[in-house]
Design a protein around this motif. Structure first.
Motif, PDB file in Angstrom:
ATOM      1  N   UNK A  18       0.826  -1.192   0.000  1.00  0.00           N
ATOM      2  CA  UNK A  18       0.000   0.000   0.000  1.00  0.00           C
ATOM      3  C   UNK A  18       0.868   1.253   0.000  1.00  0.00           C
ATOM      4  N   UNK A  19       1.966   1.184   0.704  1.00  0.00           N
ATOM      5  CA  UNK A  19       2.862   2.337   0.766  1.00  0.00           C
ATOM      6  C   UNK A  19       3.451   2.662  -0.605  1.00  0.00           C
ATOM      7  N   UNK A  20       3.720   1.621  -1.398  1.00  0.00           N
ATOM      8  CA  UNK A  20       4.246   1.828  -2.746  1.00  0.00           C
ATOM      9  C   UNK A  20       3.222   2.538  -3.625  1.00  0.00           C
ATOM     10  N   UNK A  21       1.949   2.184  -3.461  1.00  0.00           N
ATOM     11  CA  UNK A  21       0.892   2.836  -4.236  1.00  0.00           C
ATOM     12  C   UNK A  21       0.815   4.312  -3.850  1.00  0.00           C
ATOM     13  N   UNK A  22       0.839   4.596  -2.563  1.00  0.00           N
ATOM     14  CA  UNK A  22       0.811   5.995  -2.109  1.00  0.00           C
ATOM     15  C   UNK A  22       1.993   6.779  -2.653  1.00  0.00           C
ATOM     16  N   UNK A  23       3.179   6.171  -2.645  1.00  0.00           N
ATOM     17  CA  UNK A  23       4.362   6.848  -3.177  1.00  0.00           C
ATOM     18  C   UNK A  23       4.232   7.118  -4.668  1.00  0.00           C
ATOM     19  N   UNK A  24       3.581   6.211  -5.397  1.00  0.00           N
ATOM     20  CA  UNK A  24       3.389   6.396  -6.837  1.00  0.00           C
ATOM     21  C   UNK A  24       2.364   7.466  -7.165  1.00  0.00           C
ATOM     22  N   UNK A  25       1.353   7.606  -6.337  1.00  0.00           N
ATOM     23  CA  UNK A  25       0.281   8.573  -6.595  1.00  0.00           C
ATOM     24  C   UNK A  25       0.640   9.970  -6.100  1.00  0.00           C
ATOM     25  N   UNK A  26       1.479  10.047  -5.104  1.00  0.00           N
ATOM     26  CA  UNK A  26       1.789  11.326  -4.462  1.00  0.00           C
ATOM     27  C   UNK A  26       2.252  12.430  -5.416  1.00  0.00           C
ATOM     28  N   UNK A  27       3.157  12.165  -6.375  1.00  0.00           N
ATOM     29  CA  UNK A  27       3.557  13.249  -7.292  1.00  0.00           C
ATOM     30  C   UNK A  27       2.386  13.792  -8.118  1.00  0.00           C
ATOM     31  N   UNK A  28       1.502  12.893  -8.571  1.00  0.00           N
ATOM     32  CA  UNK A  28       0.337  13.331  -9.333  1.00  0.00           C
ATOM     33  C   UNK A  28      -0.611  14.166  -8.493  1.00  0.00           C
ATOM     34  N   UNK A  29      -0.808  13.769  -7.244  1.00  0.00           N
ATOM     35  CA  UNK A  29      -1.671  14.531  -6.339  1.00  0.00           C
ATOM     36  C   UNK A  29      -1.099  15.925  -6.091  1.00  0.00           C
ATOM     37  N   UNK A  30       0.199  15.999  -5.994  1.00  0.00           N
ATOM     38  CA  UNK A  30       0.830  17.298  -5.726  1.00  0.00           C
ATOM     39  C   UNK A  30       0.687  18.245  -6.914  1.00  0.00           C
ATOM     40  N   UNK A  31       0.741  17.700  -8.136  1.00  0.00           N
ATOM     41  CA  UNK A  31       0.697  18.577  -9.312  1.00  0.00           C
ATOM     42  C   UNK A  31      -0.729  18.925  -9.752  1.00  0.00           C
ATOM     43  N   UNK A  32      -1.666  17.960  -9.697  1.00  0.00           N
ATOM     44  CA  UNK A  32      -3.034  18.223 -10.151  1.00  0.00           C
ATOM     45  C   UNK A  32      -3.995  17.280  -9.421  1.00  0.00           C
ATOM     46  N   UNK A  33      -4.516  17.729  -8.297  1.00  0.00           N
ATOM     47  CA  UNK A  33      -5.361  16.872  -7.459  1.00  0.00           C
ATOM     48  C   UNK A  33      -6.638  16.442  -8.164  1.00  0.00           C
ATOM     49  N   UNK A  34      -7.286  17.363  -8.853  1.00  0.00           N
ATOM     50  CA  UNK A  34      -8.554  17.021  -9.491  1.00  0.00           C
ATOM     51  C   UNK A  34      -8.356  15.951 -10.563  1.00  0.00           C
ATOM     52  N   UNK A  35      -7.342  16.112 -11.364  1.00  0.00           N
ATOM     53  CA  UNK A  35      -7.085  15.136 -12.423  1.00  0.00           C
ATOM     54  C   UNK A  35      -6.732  13.764 -11.841  1.00  0.00           C
ATOM     55  N   UNK A  36      -5.971  13.752 -10.763  1.00  0.00           N
ATOM     56  CA  UNK A  36      -5.599  12.498 -10.111  1.00  0.00           C
ATOM     57  C   UNK A  36      -6.835  11.827  -9.506  1.00  0.00           C
ATOM     58  N   UNK A  37      -7.695  12.604  -8.841  1.00  0.00           N
ATOM     59  CA  UNK A  37      -8.930  12.050  -8.280  1.00  0.00           C
ATOM     60  C   UNK A  37      -9.834  11.502  -9.387  1.00  0.00           C
ATOM     61  N   UNK A  38      -9.918  12.211 -10.496  1.00  0.00           N
ATOM     62  CA  UNK A  38     -10.742  11.757 -11.616  1.00  0.00           C
ATOM     63  C   UNK A  38     -10.213  10.440 -12.161  1.00  0.00           C
ATOM     64  N   UNK A  39      -8.905  10.322 -12.290  1.00  0.00           N
ATOM     65  CA  UNK A  39      -8.283   9.097 -12.782  1.00  0.00           C
ATOM     66  C   UNK A  39      -8.554   7.933 -11.825  1.00  0.00           C
ATOM     67  N   UNK A  40      -8.363   8.159 -10.520  1.00  0.00           N
ATOM     68  CA  UNK A  40      -8.618   7.109  -9.533  1.00  0.00           C
ATOM     69  C   UNK A  40     -10.087   6.697  -9.525  1.00  0.00           C
ATOM     70  N   UNK A  41     -10.976   7.678  -9.647  1.00  0.00           N
ATOM     71  CA  UNK A  41     -12.407   7.403  -9.681  1.00  0.00           C
ATOM     72  C   UNK A  41     -12.753   6.530 -10.886  1.00  0.00           C
ATOM     73  N   UNK A  42     -12.199   6.872 -12.055  1.00  0.00           N
ATOM     74  CA  UNK A  42     -12.467   6.104 -13.275  1.00  0.00           C
ATOM     75  C   UNK A  42     -11.886   4.693 -13.178  1.00  0.00           C
ATOM     76  N   UNK A  43     -10.793   4.567 -12.469  1.00  0.00           N
ATOM     77  CA  UNK A  43     -10.111   3.285 -12.357  1.00  0.00           C
ATOM     78  C   UNK A  43     -10.834   2.326 -11.413  1.00  0.00           C
ATOM     79  N   UNK A  44     -11.323   2.834 -10.292  1.00  0.00           N
ATOM     80  CA  UNK A  44     -11.852   1.957  -9.248  1.00  0.00           C
ATOM     81  C   UNK A  44     -13.370   1.972  -9.081  1.00  0.00           C
ATOM     82  N   UNK A  45     -14.069   2.943  -9.620  1.00  0.00           N
ATOM     83  CA  UNK A  45     -15.513   3.033  -9.404  1.00  0.00           C
ATOM     84  C   UNK A  45     -16.255   2.253 -10.480  1.00  0.00           C
ATOM     85  N   UNK A  46     -17.163   1.412 -10.046  1.00  0.00           N
ATOM     86  CA  UNK A  46     -17.963   0.613 -10.969  1.00  0.00           C
ATOM     87  C   UNK A  46     -18.935   1.512 -11.732  1.00  0.00           C
TER      88      UNK A  46
END
Length: 111
Positions: free
Chosen positions: A1-29
């Motif tokens: 889980x820590x590796x996933x957080x480390x991978x997502x952290x740079x994207x969250x820092x640069x563009x939170x909305x875009x990162x949230x949209x990507x995660x939502x599209x990836x995991x939401x049915x």
């Protein structure tokens, strides 16, 4: 889980909305199915109703759970994601909620 957080952290820092949209599209049915039963404590009059408040609330909750959770820039825009919910009973089709949507706006100041 820590590796996933480390991978997502740079994207969250640069563009939170875009990162949230990507995660939502990836995991939401995009579709859901749920079975709702009457509560054990249901009163006699609730058992006679076609549309109990429990069934309606459950149907809306299922629909809102698959709705993307990332707010849009314009909460009232026509192109916002919408959800349709159909409810069936033992005798067939009961009701449909069409076009449920969130009116939450993205506030970049809170990022």
């Amino acid at each position: 889980m820590e590796e996933v957080n480390d991978g997502i952290e740079p994207g969250m820092a640069s563009d939170q909305k875009r990162c949230h949209t990507w995660l939502d599209a990836l995991f939401r049915s995009t579709q859901s199915f749920s079975l709702a039963n009457l509560r054990e404590q249901a009163k006699d009059w609730e058992r006679e109703c076609h549309f109990t408040n429990h069934a309606i609330q459950h149907a809306i909750d299922v629909g809102m759970n698959i709705l993307p959770h990332v707010p849009n820039n314009d909460a009232w825009a026509d192109n916002n994601p919408k959800v349709n919910v159909e409810v069936f009973g033992p005798d067939g089709f009961l009701m449909k909620f069409a076009g449920l949507t969130s009116r939450t706006e993205w506030n970049p100041d809170l990022s």
